[in-house]
Design an enzyme around this catalytic site. Structure first.
Site, PDB file in Angstrom:
ATOM      1  N   CYS A  51       0.895  -1.151   0.000  1.00  0.00           N
ATOM      2  CA  CYS A  51       0.000   0.000   0.000  1.00  0.00           C
ATOM      3  C   CYS A  51       0.939   1.207   0.000  1.00  0.00           C
ATOM      4  CB  CYS A  51      -0.841   0.040   1.261  1.00  0.00           C
ATOM      5  SG  CYS A  51      -2.153  -1.189   1.308  1.00  0.00           S
ATOM      6  N   LEU A 106      -3.791  -1.335  -1.458  1.00  0.00           N
ATOM      7  CA  LEU A 106      -3.888  -2.602  -2.164  1.00  0.00           C
ATOM      8  C   LEU A 106      -4.565  -3.524  -1.159  1.00  0.00           C
ATOM      9  CD1 LEU A 106      -3.092  -4.597  -4.492  1.00  0.00           C
ATOM     10  CD2 LEU A 106      -1.474  -5.427  -2.807  1.00  0.00           C
ATOM     11  N   ASN A 130       0.729   0.629   5.982  1.00  0.00           N
ATOM     12  CA  ASN A 130       1.134  -0.236   4.885  1.00  0.00           C
ATOM     13  C   ASN A 130       1.689  -1.503   5.515  1.00  0.00           C
ATOM     14  OD1 ASN A 130       2.166  -1.436   2.569  1.00  0.00           O
ATOM     15  ND2 ASN A 130       4.082  -0.275   2.669  1.00  0.00           N
TER      16      ASN A 130
HETATM   17  N1  LIG Z   1      -2.434  -4.000   2.238  1.00  0.00           N
HETATM   18  C1  LIG Z   1      -2.097  -3.288   3.262  1.00  0.00           C
HETATM   19  O1  LIG Z   1      -0.992  -2.808   3.340  1.00  0.00           O
HETATM   20  C2  LIG Z   1      -3.096  -3.016   4.356  1.00  0.00           C
HETATM   21  C3  LIG Z   1      -3.901  -4.192   4.828  1.00  0.00           C
HETATM   22  N2  LIG Z   1      -3.109  -5.326   5.165  1.00  0.00           N
HETATM   23  C4  LIG Z   1      -4.991  -4.557   3.804  1.00  0.00           C
HETATM   24  O2  LIG Z   1      -5.210  -5.687   3.540  1.00  0.00           O
HETATM   25  O3  LIG Z   1      -5.651  -3.725   3.282  1.00  0.00           O
END
Ligand SMILES: NC(=O)C[C@H](N)C(=O)O
Length: 282
Positions: A51, A106, A130
């Site tokens: 992210c 994401l 993130n």
């Molecule tokens: N993707 C990330 O960095 C944030 C979180 N783990 C999500 O699934 O949205």
């Protein structure tokens, strides 16, 4: 930073649907299904931790123009060498007075409702993250009296801070970088995972503002000075500086008792953890 009567604005926008993106990848892939599977697996690994976060704290400017600028800088993070490697399934911006927290998502865990920034129950604590918190289910059990709005692995962060204060960071098992704003006193905490798997930079503006970004291109035009955020550290506005949160007992100069074995080391690296709501074709 003035906490009283700070205007609060939350806005966000959904990205292109995940399904549509998968379909596109499949059709655009050259070669047979085997290659498409390989390509997809690679994409998941590349995107696994990606992210994009951007925060501007205490910039003495709560104007609409500043908000637009922060959103623009945050969106810069989603394009890299024409490869969209940082989402976005969602683009969100939260403003509290002269503090801004932006997130390009994401979606990995709880794609339907885990959009960010995320909040504690009364929304006085807000966080943009993130990463992936591998032990989030265990941590939720420790927070039995807290109500969670989402199933996101990152939802525990604001609640843990509320319960334990800044020292909660070493309860997290995962790869992460986050900015947490406590609107009750306009203090903030920034932290990066133990060995810096997720990227993070910190900068300072001429107006005394603190800037945090997953990528340098979020900072280099607006900051007077910027540097890499040290892994395993947190930055607290209350104490006004960095402090190492990651202090494992083996962090010493002592010579290891186990002899070096490259095969054991290789197996450990291969045993990568992966956590996602999406099926992975291996
Ligand atoms: N993707 C990330 O960095 C944030 C979180 N783990 C999500 O699934 O949205």
């Amino acid at each position: 930073m003035e906490a009283a009567k700070a205007p609060v604005v939350m806005e966000g926008e959904k990205g292109e649907s995940r399904k549509k993106k998968c379909r596109k990848t499949w059709h655009n892939g050259r070669g047979g299904p085997e290659e498409a599977t390989k390509h997809r697996r690679l994409k998941v690994l590349v995107k696994k931790k990606m992210c994009g976060i951007l925060a501007v704290l205490g910039c003495s400017d709560d104007s609409q123009a500043k908000r637009v600028r922060v959103l623009e800088l945050s969106r810069r993070q989603v394009i890299f060498l024409s490869l969209k490697h940082r989402g976005p399934d969602w683009s969100g911006l939260y403003q509290h007075g002269d503090c801004y927290l932006a997130h390009q998502r994401l979606a990995i865990i709880d794609p339907a409702s885990g959009d960010q920034p995320l909040f504690n129950e009364d929304k006085s604590i807000v966080v943009t993250v993130n990463g992936e918190i591998y032990n989030h289910e265990e941590l939720r059990k420790k927070l039995a009296h807290h109500k969670f709005r989402t199933g996101s692995d990152c939802d525990v962060i604001a609640h843990l801070y509320e319960e334990y204060g800044e020292d909660f960071v070493d309860m997290l098992d995962g790869i992460f970088s986050f900015v947490l704003l406590d609107t009750r006193d306009n203090s903030f905490v920034v932290a990066r995972d133990a060995i810096g798997v997720t990227s993070l930079y910190i900068g300072w503006g001429l107006d005394g503002s603190v800037w945090i970004s997953s990528e340098l291109k979020g900072l280099n035009d607006d900051c007077e000075h910027f540097e890499s955020f040290p892994p395993g550290h947190l930055y607290s506005s209350k104490s006004g500086g960095f402090r190492r949160w990651y202090n494992p007992p083996w962090f010493s100069e002592a010579i290891p008792s186990v002899p070096y074995d490259p095969l054991v080391l290789r197996r450990a690296f291969e045993n990568v953890r992966l956590m996602t709501c999406y099926p992975i074709n291996t």
